[in-house]
Design a protein around this motif. Structure first.
Motif, PDB file in Angstrom:
ATOM      1  N   LEU A 114      -8.665  12.989   0.715  1.00  0.00           N
ATOM      2  CA  LEU A 114      -9.498  11.968   0.085  1.00  0.00           C
ATOM      3  C   LEU A 114      -8.724  11.197  -0.980  1.00  0.00           C
ATOM      4  N   GLU A 115      -7.911  11.892  -1.766  1.00  0.00           N
ATOM      5  CA  GLU A 115      -7.161  11.192  -2.821  1.00  0.00           C
ATOM      6  C   GLU A 115      -6.178  10.194  -2.237  1.00  0.00           C
ATOM      7  N   ARG A 116      -5.557  10.535  -1.139  1.00  0.00           N
ATOM      8  CA  ARG A 116      -4.622   9.607  -0.492  1.00  0.00           C
ATOM      9  C   ARG A 116      -5.377   8.370   0.005  1.00  0.00           C
ATOM     10  N   GLU A 117      -6.530   8.600   0.637  1.00  0.00           N
ATOM     11  CA  GLU A 117      -7.316   7.477   1.136  1.00  0.00           C
ATOM     12  C   GLU A 117      -7.787   6.581  -0.008  1.00  0.00           C
ATOM     13  N   MET A 118      -8.172   7.181  -1.118  1.00  0.00           N
ATOM     14  CA  MET A 118      -8.618   6.381  -2.259  1.00  0.00           C
ATOM     15  C   MET A 118      -7.464   5.581  -2.856  1.00  0.00           C
ATOM     16  N   GLN A 119      -6.277   6.168  -2.905  1.00  0.00           N
ATOM     17  CA  GLN A 119      -5.120   5.414  -3.389  1.00  0.00           C
ATOM     18  C   GLN A 119      -4.803   4.253  -2.460  1.00  0.00           C
ATOM     19  N   ARG A 120      -4.973   4.470  -1.161  1.00  0.00           N
ATOM     20  CA  ARG A 120      -4.748   3.389  -0.190  1.00  0.00           C
ATOM     21  C   ARG A 120      -5.753   2.260  -0.419  1.00  0.00           C
ATOM     22  N   ILE A 173       0.839  -1.201   0.000  1.00  0.00           N
ATOM     23  CA  ILE A 173       0.000   0.000   0.000  1.00  0.00           C
ATOM     24  C   ILE A 173       0.871   1.246   0.000  1.00  0.00           C
ATOM     25  N   GLN A 174       1.866   1.274   0.863  1.00  0.00           N
ATOM     26  CA  GLN A 174       2.749   2.442   0.945  1.00  0.00           C
ATOM     27  C   GLN A 174       3.439   2.702  -0.396  1.00  0.00           C
TER      28      GLN A 174
END
Length: 191
Positions: free
Chosen positions: A74-80, A63-64
């Motif tokens: 939000l974009e970071r959470e969606m990429q995760r 994930i990292q």
């Protein structure tokens, strides 16, 4: 060799369950003798206690690696979430390893849960510090992390169960729903 044993056990557990992951089946899959197995693990339970934490670290590293360094909110959470679904797609047996660990490998389950929740809480704290998430108290973040991990787990199950039927359209639906939920729950300013 130790890593091959862990990988074989993970796949067998994920495909057949912990109960069916006998030492005989694992060593047959790896192509080694039981004596070789016992050089690396004293018991089957010792192996079980390593499997989930090993794959938890692999999942977190994956994930990292797949989240852009400059992504925020939000974009970071969606990429995760997308990276998590990619990991689950590459390791479709992972969900069963996690599900059954609570009963069959409680020490591994506790280590997995502690590691994953603590990491998620750190992520949420950074988002709060950057002002991306507002309206939550620091002592609420662990509960939020647990809720989000539970949501991810069930989203992954829905995604996996429908992969054969709907493929990418199922993934898009899962991600759309997750995005709407997360945006409203975390990334909208409080009223």
């Amino acid at each position: 060799m130790r890593q091959r044993i862990v990988e074989s056990a993970a796949q067998i557990i994920g495909e057949r369950g912990y109960a069916e992951a006998s030492i005989a089946r694992i060593v047959e899959e790896v192509g080694i003798s039981q004596g070789t197995f016992y050089r690396y693990f004293e018991t089957r339970q010792d192996l079980f206690d390593v499997v989930l934490p090993t794959y938890a670290e692999r999942m977190l590293e994956f994930i990292q690696k797949h989240v852009e360094v400059d992504a925020v909110g939000l974009e970071r959470e969606m990429q995760r979430m997308q990276a998590f679904l990619d990991f689950v797609a590459d390791h479709p047996w992972f969900a069963r390893v996690v599900d059954e660990a609570n009963v069959q490998a409680p020490a591994a389950n506790a280590a997995y849960f502690d590691r994953v929740v603590a990491g998620y809480v750190r992520t949420l704290k950074r988002a709060v510090e950057r002002g991306e998430i507002q309206g939550y108290e620091p002592d609420e973040l662990e509960g939020i992390a647990i809720a989000l991990l539970a949501a991810r787990s069930y989203y992954a199950k829905v995604y996996l169960s429908s992969m054969g039927r709907a493929g990418e359209s199922s993934r898009a639906t899962v991600l759309k729903g997750y995005r709407a939920f997360i945006e409203r729950a975390l990334f909208m300013p409080p009223r």
